[in-house]
Design a protein around this motif. Structure first.
Motif, PDB file in Angstrom:
ATOM      1  N   PRO A  57       0.841  -1.196   0.000  1.00 35.52           N
ATOM      2  CA  PRO A  57       0.000   0.000   0.000  1.00 35.52           C
ATOM      3  C   PRO A  57       0.880   1.252   0.000  1.00 35.52           C
ATOM      4  O   PRO A  57       1.921   1.268   0.666  1.00 35.52           O
ATOM      5  N   HIS A  58       0.463   2.283  -0.738  1.00 34.06           N
ATOM      6  CA  HIS A  58       1.265   3.503  -0.798  1.00 34.06           C
ATOM      7  C   HIS A  58       0.428   4.704  -1.220  1.00 34.06           C
ATOM      8  O   HIS A  58      -0.686   4.547  -1.729  1.00 34.06           O
ATOM      9  N   VAL A  59       1.003   5.862  -1.003  1.00 37.81           N
ATOM     10  CA  VAL A  59       0.429   7.132  -1.462  1.00 37.81           C
ATOM     11  C   VAL A  59       1.402   7.666  -2.504  1.00 37.81           C
ATOM     12  O   VAL A  59       2.583   7.852  -2.211  1.00 37.81           O
ATOM     13  N   ASP A  60       0.928   7.906  -3.722  1.00 33.03           N
ATOM     14  CA  ASP A  60       1.853   8.310  -4.794  1.00 33.03           C
ATOM     15  C   ASP A  60       2.618   9.581  -4.424  1.00 33.03           C
ATOM     16  O   ASP A  60       3.820   9.699  -4.658  1.00 33.03           O
ATOM     17  N   LYS A  61       1.924  10.549  -3.825  1.00 30.13           N
ATOM     18  CA  LYS A  61       2.551  11.836  -3.510  1.00 30.13           C
ATOM     19  C   LYS A  61       3.616  11.712  -2.422  1.00 30.13           C
ATOM     20  O   LYS A  61       4.518  12.553  -2.334  1.00 30.13           O
ATOM     21  N   ARG A  72      -4.790   6.472  -0.767  1.00 29.00           N
ATOM     22  CA  ARG A  72      -3.814   5.412  -0.546  1.00 29.00           C
ATOM     23  C   ARG A  72      -4.342   4.148  -1.245  1.00 29.00           C
ATOM     24  O   ARG A  72      -5.543   3.849  -1.198  1.00 29.00           O
ATOM     25  N   HIS A  73      -3.438   3.414  -1.872  1.00 26.39           N
ATOM     26  CA  HIS A  73      -3.866   2.290  -2.710  1.00 26.39           C
ATOM     27  C   HIS A  73      -2.777   1.254  -2.865  1.00 26.39           C
ATOM     28  O   HIS A  73      -1.656   1.453  -2.402  1.00 26.39           O
ATOM     29  N   ARG A  74      -3.132   0.179  -3.542  1.00 29.10           N
ATOM     30  CA  ARG A  74      -2.125  -0.820  -3.905  1.00 29.10           C
ATOM     31  C   ARG A  74      -2.622  -1.630  -5.089  1.00 29.10           C
ATOM     32  O   ARG A  74      -3.813  -1.653  -5.402  1.00 29.10           O
TER      33      ARG A  74
HETATM   34 FE   LIG Z   1       0.446   4.131  -6.984  1.00 33.23          FE
END
Ligand SMILES: [Fe+2]
Ligand SMILES: O=C(O)CCC(=O)C(=O)O
Length: 261
Positions: A154-158, A215-217
């Motif tokens: 999981p991550h936040v692109d920014k 937040r996504h993955r």
């Molecule tokens: Fe991403």
């Protein structure tokens, strides 16, 4: 409860999930929503993009599996177990004029579509990198050796790249047809509970604010090949990416390398 958009659940009009921006998020003065657009790109163009990516990736072959990333503009190919390679290092053109026009045209249309979906106070610029990612599940024994190769966290692109304000993904492969695994998930704020899951579909375009609200993955791909074009936008003009793709990338690459100390 979580909502799942299935591969064959195709909507004739764009779908939009409103998401409130956090107090600290600017999003260039625009919304923090999620937008999904089906059938955004036709089969011939999708095949063309996969062809471009596959040819680029073949110039830095990796026997391992996992993620391979190819940026047609800079020429860099990154794959686990392979040296960082550049397809323009041979000093020869790699793509035809038609191929470059296809890629450039898609990039320009993506920008217009995002601007339409997300009106902002400050103008958006296209920012680097932009690449096709191929996630392979073909080698079941592959395990990541570097944190970078473990693409399913999981991550936040920014948070990874500060100047990103909007993120976009154009899917080029079909979930449960071309590959297994590889589901995309957004999390509920501050949790690891999935709020919205999206099964990739060829030509399906996903746009969202790059900040903490989204937040996504992507789940690990366990069979087949999953292709997606990834791109980002910023409202900080200093990060503008001028998309060359003018057939002279191999010349520039050579000149830049010569200029290196
Ligand atoms: Fe991403
Ligand atoms: O391929 C996907 O569905 C997601 C990829 C992603 O999250 C990223 O590149 O930041």
């Amino acid at each position: 409860d979580k909502e799942v958009v299935k591969r064959d659940d195709v909507a004739a009009v764009p779908r939009r999930w409103p998401v409130a921006c956090a107090e600290t998020t600017s999003a260039c003065g625009g919304a923090c929503d999620r937008v999904l657009i089906d059938d955004w790109l036709g089969n011939a163009e999708i095949d063309g993009l996969i062809g471009i990516a596959t040819r680029g990736m073949a110039m830095a072959p990796s026997s391992e599996g996992g993620p391979t990333i190819f940026d047609a503009n800079s020429g860099y190919v990154m794959a686990p177990g392979a040296r960082l390679a550049n397809v323009y290092a041979r000093g020869e053109p790699v793509f035809s004029r038609q191929e470059l026009e296809l890629y450039r045209g898609v990039i320009r249309r993506l920008k217009h579509r995002l601007e339409e979906a997300f009106p902002t106070d400050r103008p958006l610029v296209f920012t680097a990198p932009t690449f096709v990612a191929r996630l392979s599940g073909q080698n079941a024994s592959w395990e990541p050796k570097e944190p970078h190769d473990e693409y399913w966290h999981p991550h936040v692109d920014k948070q990874n790249t500060h100047h990103y304000d909007y993120s976009g993904l154009l899917y080029l492969s079909d979930y449960d047809k071309d590959f297994e695994g590889g589901l995309f998930e957004f999390f509920r704020a501050g949790t690891n509970d999935t709020a919205l899951a999206i099964q990739p579909r060829r030509g399906r375009l996903l746009l969202f604010a790059a900040s903490q609200e989204n937040r996504h993955r992507v789940r690990r791909v366990t069979a087949g090949l999953r292709f997606a074009l990834s791109f980002w936008f910023s409202c900080d003009p200093t990060f503008e990416f001028t998309d060359f793709l003018d057939g002279q990338m191999h010349v520039r690459f050579r000149e830049e390398r010569r200029a290196m100390p």
